[in-house]
Design an enzyme around this catalytic site. Structure first.
Site, PDB file in Angstrom:
ATOM      1  N   GLU A 188      10.456 -10.992  -4.823  1.00 19.44           N
ATOM      2  CA  GLU A 188       9.038 -11.016  -5.194  1.00 19.44           C
ATOM      3  C   GLU A 188       8.927 -10.894  -6.709  1.00 19.44           C
ATOM      4  O   GLU A 188       9.667 -10.130  -7.321  1.00 19.44           O
ATOM      5  CB  GLU A 188       8.326  -9.841  -4.524  1.00 19.44           C
ATOM      6  CG  GLU A 188       6.857  -9.722  -4.907  1.00 19.44           C
ATOM      7  CD  GLU A 188       6.165  -8.647  -4.091  1.00 19.44           C
ATOM      8  OE1 GLU A 188       6.238  -8.703  -2.850  1.00 19.44           O
ATOM      9  OE2 GLU A 188       5.570  -7.756  -4.702  1.00 19.44           O
ATOM     10  N   LYS A 214      12.787  -8.142 -13.162  1.00 20.28           N
ATOM     11  CA  LYS A 214      13.970  -7.705 -13.933  1.00 20.28           C
ATOM     12  C   LYS A 214      15.211  -8.355 -13.347  1.00 20.28           C
ATOM     13  O   LYS A 214      15.765  -7.841 -12.368  1.00 20.28           O
ATOM     14  CB  LYS A 214      14.106  -6.183 -13.842  1.00 20.28           C
ATOM     15  CG  LYS A 214      13.013  -5.395 -14.533  1.00 20.28           C
ATOM     16  CD  LYS A 214      13.234  -3.905 -14.223  1.00 20.28           C
ATOM     17  CE  LYS A 214      12.049  -3.080 -14.577  1.00 20.28           C
ATOM     18  NZ  LYS A 214      11.860  -2.775 -15.957  1.00 20.28           N
ATOM     19  N   THR A 231       2.829 -12.336  -6.483  1.00 18.49           N
ATOM     20  CA  THR A 231       1.643 -11.526  -6.179  1.00 18.49           C
ATOM     21  C   THR A 231       0.373 -12.172  -6.749  1.00 18.49           C
ATOM     22  O   THR A 231       0.428 -13.045  -7.617  1.00 18.49           O
ATOM     23  CB  THR A 231       1.772 -10.091  -6.741  1.00 18.49           C
ATOM     24  OG1 THR A 231       1.871 -10.185  -8.157  1.00 18.49           O
ATOM     25  CG2 THR A 231       2.982  -9.380  -6.177  1.00 18.49           C
ATOM     26  N   ALA A 290      -5.611  -8.299  -7.974  1.00 20.05           N
ATOM     27  CA  ALA A 290      -6.820  -7.862  -7.276  1.00 20.05           C
ATOM     28  C   ALA A 290      -8.039  -8.499  -7.924  1.00 20.05           C
ATOM     29  O   ALA A 290      -8.158  -8.520  -9.143  1.00 20.05           O
ATOM     30  CB  ALA A 290      -6.917  -6.342  -7.335  1.00 20.05           C
TER      31      ALA A 290
HETATM   32  P1  FAD Z   1      -5.741  -5.144   6.483  1.00 16.28           P
HETATM   33  O1  FAD Z   1      -4.754  -5.642   7.445  1.00 16.28           O
HETATM   34  O2  FAD Z   1      -7.118  -5.732   6.517  1.00 16.28           O
HETATM   35  O3  FAD Z   1      -5.832  -3.553   6.710  1.00 16.28           O
HETATM   36  C1  FAD Z   1      -6.513  -2.702   5.795  1.00 16.28           C
HETATM   37  C2  FAD Z   1      -6.956  -1.423   6.513  1.00 16.28           C
HETATM   38  O4  FAD Z   1      -8.013  -1.710   7.427  1.00 16.28           O
HETATM   39  C3  FAD Z   1      -5.870  -0.762   7.375  1.00 16.28           C
HETATM   40  O5  FAD Z   1      -6.052   0.625   7.330  1.00 16.28           O
HETATM   41  C4  FAD Z   1      -6.113  -1.310   8.772  1.00 16.28           C
HETATM   42  O6  FAD Z   1      -5.656  -0.412   9.802  1.00 16.28           O
HETATM   43  C5  FAD Z   1      -7.631  -1.480   8.768  1.00 16.28           C
HETATM   44  N1  FAD Z   1      -8.068  -2.670   9.548  1.00 16.28           N
HETATM   45  C6  FAD Z   1      -7.453  -3.877   9.582  1.00 16.28           C
HETATM   46  N2  FAD Z   1      -8.156  -4.742  10.350  1.00 16.28           N
HETATM   47  C7  FAD Z   1      -9.251  -4.072  10.783  1.00 16.28           C
HETATM   48  C8  FAD Z   1     -10.368  -4.440  11.595  1.00 16.28           C
HETATM   49  N3  FAD Z   1     -10.485  -5.671  12.103  1.00 16.28           N
HETATM   50  N4  FAD Z   1     -11.329  -3.494  11.821  1.00 16.28           N
HETATM   51  C9  FAD Z   1     -11.227  -2.219  11.290  1.00 16.28           C
HETATM   52  N5  FAD Z   1     -10.178  -1.838  10.516  1.00 16.28           N
HETATM   53  C10 FAD Z   1      -9.213  -2.740  10.256  1.00 16.28           C
HETATM   54  N6  FAD Z   1      -2.452  -6.457  -2.977  1.00 16.28           N
HETATM   55  C11 FAD Z   1      -2.899  -7.284  -3.955  1.00 16.28           C
HETATM   56  O7  FAD Z   1      -4.016  -7.113  -4.471  1.00 16.28           O
HETATM   57  N7  FAD Z   1      -2.140  -8.358  -4.398  1.00 16.28           N
HETATM   58  C12 FAD Z   1      -0.921  -8.623  -3.865  1.00 16.28           C
HETATM   59  O8  FAD Z   1      -0.264  -9.587  -4.256  1.00 16.28           O
HETATM   60  C13 FAD Z   1      -0.411  -7.760  -2.845  1.00 16.28           C
HETATM   61  N8  FAD Z   1       0.801  -7.987  -2.285  1.00 16.28           N
HETATM   62  C14 FAD Z   1       1.225  -7.211  -1.233  1.00 16.28           C
HETATM   63  C15 FAD Z   1       2.444  -7.514  -0.594  1.00 16.28           C
HETATM   64  C16 FAD Z   1       2.878  -6.787   0.497  1.00 16.28           C
HETATM   65  C17 FAD Z   1       4.176  -7.144   1.180  1.00 16.28           C
HETATM   66  C18 FAD Z   1       2.082  -5.697   0.988  1.00 16.28           C
HETATM   67  C19 FAD Z   1       2.529  -4.904   2.175  1.00 16.28           C
HETATM   68  C20 FAD Z   1       0.895  -5.366   0.354  1.00 16.28           C
HETATM   69  C21 FAD Z   1       0.441  -6.115  -0.760  1.00 16.28           C
HETATM   70  N9  FAD Z   1      -0.772  -5.841  -1.406  1.00 16.28           N
HETATM   71  C22 FAD Z   1      -1.230  -6.651  -2.414  1.00 16.28           C
HETATM   72  C23 FAD Z   1      -1.525  -4.627  -1.060  1.00 16.28           C
HETATM   73  C24 FAD Z   1      -2.571  -4.839   0.042  1.00 16.28           C
HETATM   74  O9  FAD Z   1      -3.567  -5.693  -0.420  1.00 16.28           O
HETATM   75  C25 FAD Z   1      -3.116  -3.454   0.418  1.00 16.28           C
HETATM   76  O10 FAD Z   1      -2.153  -2.736   1.134  1.00 16.28           O
HETATM   77  C26 FAD Z   1      -4.468  -3.421   1.105  1.00 16.28           C
HETATM   78  O11 FAD Z   1      -4.964  -2.075   1.014  1.00 16.28           O
HETATM   79  C27 FAD Z   1      -4.442  -3.771   2.586  1.00 16.28           C
HETATM   80  O12 FAD Z   1      -4.159  -5.087   2.803  1.00 16.28           O
HETATM   81  P2  FAD Z   1      -3.856  -5.606   4.297  1.00 16.28           P
HETATM   82  O13 FAD Z   1      -3.707  -7.048   4.226  1.00 16.28           O
HETATM   83  O14 FAD Z   1      -2.773  -4.796   4.927  1.00 16.28           O
HETATM   84  O15 FAD Z   1      -5.268  -5.222   4.997  1.00 16.28           O
END
Ligand code: FAD
Length: 285
Positions: free
Chosen positions: A16, A271, A47, A50
């Site tokens: 990544e 890096k 990435t 935000a």
């Molecule tokens: P979701 O799956 O929508 O979940 C978010 C929260 O809401 C969770 O607590 C879940 O339990 C809850 N939830 C999910 N669906 C529902 C529903 N239908 N109803 C009620 N509650 C629900 N962020 C960036 O800004 N840019 C990036 O490039 C980036 N890269 C990432 C790469 C990886 C591998 C990972 C794991 C994370 C990355 N993130 C990035 C961070 C990510 O955006 C955050 O973790 C964010 O807070 C949650 O994203 P998610 O897609 O898991 O959300």
């Protein structure tokens, strides 16, 4: 071949990167990419800032990876501040550049806000939208082995993970998790919940004390005892810390591979020298 197809046959291996800040030159990252290509990764993900803060640079990086012909680019993409029309335009643009793999995320809420400020509230809605409007994409979804910090329980978080699978995701990319035993527990739990998708495990290299602590804590991830010991013993000596941290990272890679993962995804932190040393020491390539 797509990444989900590769994962059906063998463990996939990837890196990544993140785009440089606006106004910073692209060249150092392009140089890093050249070094990472030498390891023949199955993909390199980039990435997405935000609120689309550096979305343009994300596109430049994905295009550079695609144009290199060296590997598959995966773009990260979030719901933050994105309307359906904007998402449609951006996804069309990725496809026109040959970028057809996407990690579909909700994104973290901007400071002081409790909403995405866009047309979708959760990643499952974005995944369903992409699946319907752009079936060309292979879609990854995020998974949190130590539970997403906003979810009140593992069962609740895993139920939401299941919704993302049912919406059309093709594989899972995990949040950093230093605790391998806990990861194995989580995989067993999601399999019981009929989540069958392959899991690509994110490895955060341990290179410096403060970022190691900050990145774990900001995601609600734990710091296991053996890592805590490295922090306590070498925390005041960056050189010794890095040496011990890199050895720890190699050990972690071996532990995860022994756990039977479908993919190993190394957060390169842009890096190449340290990452190359880790990859070579781990004997992955
Ligand atoms: P979701 O799956 O929508 O979940 C978010 C929260 O809401 C969770 O607590 C879940 O339990 C809850 N939830 C999910 N669906 C529902 C529903 N239908 N109803 C009620 N509650 C629900 N962020 C960036 O800004 N840019 C990036 O490039 C980036 N890269 C990432 C790469 C990886 C591998 C990972 C794991 C994370 C990355 N993130 C990035 C961070 C990510 O955006 C955050 O973790 C964010 O807070 C949650 O994203 P998610 O897609 O898991 O959300």
């Amino acid at each position: 071949m797509t990444i989900p197809e590769i994962m059906k046959n063998r463990m996939c291996f990837s890196f990544e990167v993140f785009p440089p800040k606006e106004g910073q030159p692209l060249e150092p990252l392009l140089d890093t990419l050249d070094h990472l290509y030498a390891f023949k990764p199955d993909f390199i993900s980039c990435t997405y800032g935000a609120g689309g803060t550096n979305a343009g640079r994300n596109v430049e990086i994905c295009k550079a990876i695609k144009d290199s012909g060296a590997t598959i680019p995966i773009t990260h993409f979030t719901c933050i501040g994105n309307s359906k029309d904007k998402i449609r335009d951006e996804l069309r643009n990725y496809l026109s550049l040959g970028v057809d793999h996407i990690l579909a995320l909700r994104g973290d809420f901007p400071k002081g806000s409790a909403s995405t400020g866009g047309d979708f509230n959760y990643a499952n809605e974005l995944i369903a939208f992409i699946k319907e409007a752009f079936p060309e994409f292979s879609i990854a979804m995020a998974g949190d082995p130590e539970k997403h910090f906003e979810a009140s329980s593992f069962d609740e978080d895993i139920a939401h993970l299941r919704i993302k699978q049912d919406a059309g995701a093709d594989f899972i990319m995990t949040q950093l998790c230093h605790d391998v035993a806990h990861y194995e527990w989580w995989v067993e739990k999601i399999r019981k919940a009929h989540i069958t998708l392959p899991v690509d495990v994110g490895i955060m290299p341990v290179l410096a004390k403060d970022p190691t602590i900050r990145m774990a804590v900001s995601n609600g991830s734990s710091i296991p005892r053996d890592l805590a010991e490295i922090i306590a013993r070498y925390g005041d000596n960056p050189e010794d810390f890095k040496k011990a941290g890199m050895e720890y990272t190699v050990k972690q890679i071996h532990r995860f591979i022994s756990a039977g993962i479908d993919g190993l995804h190394i957060y390169s932190l842009n890096k190449w020298a340290d990452i190359s040393e880790i990859v070579c020491a781990a004997g992955i390539r």
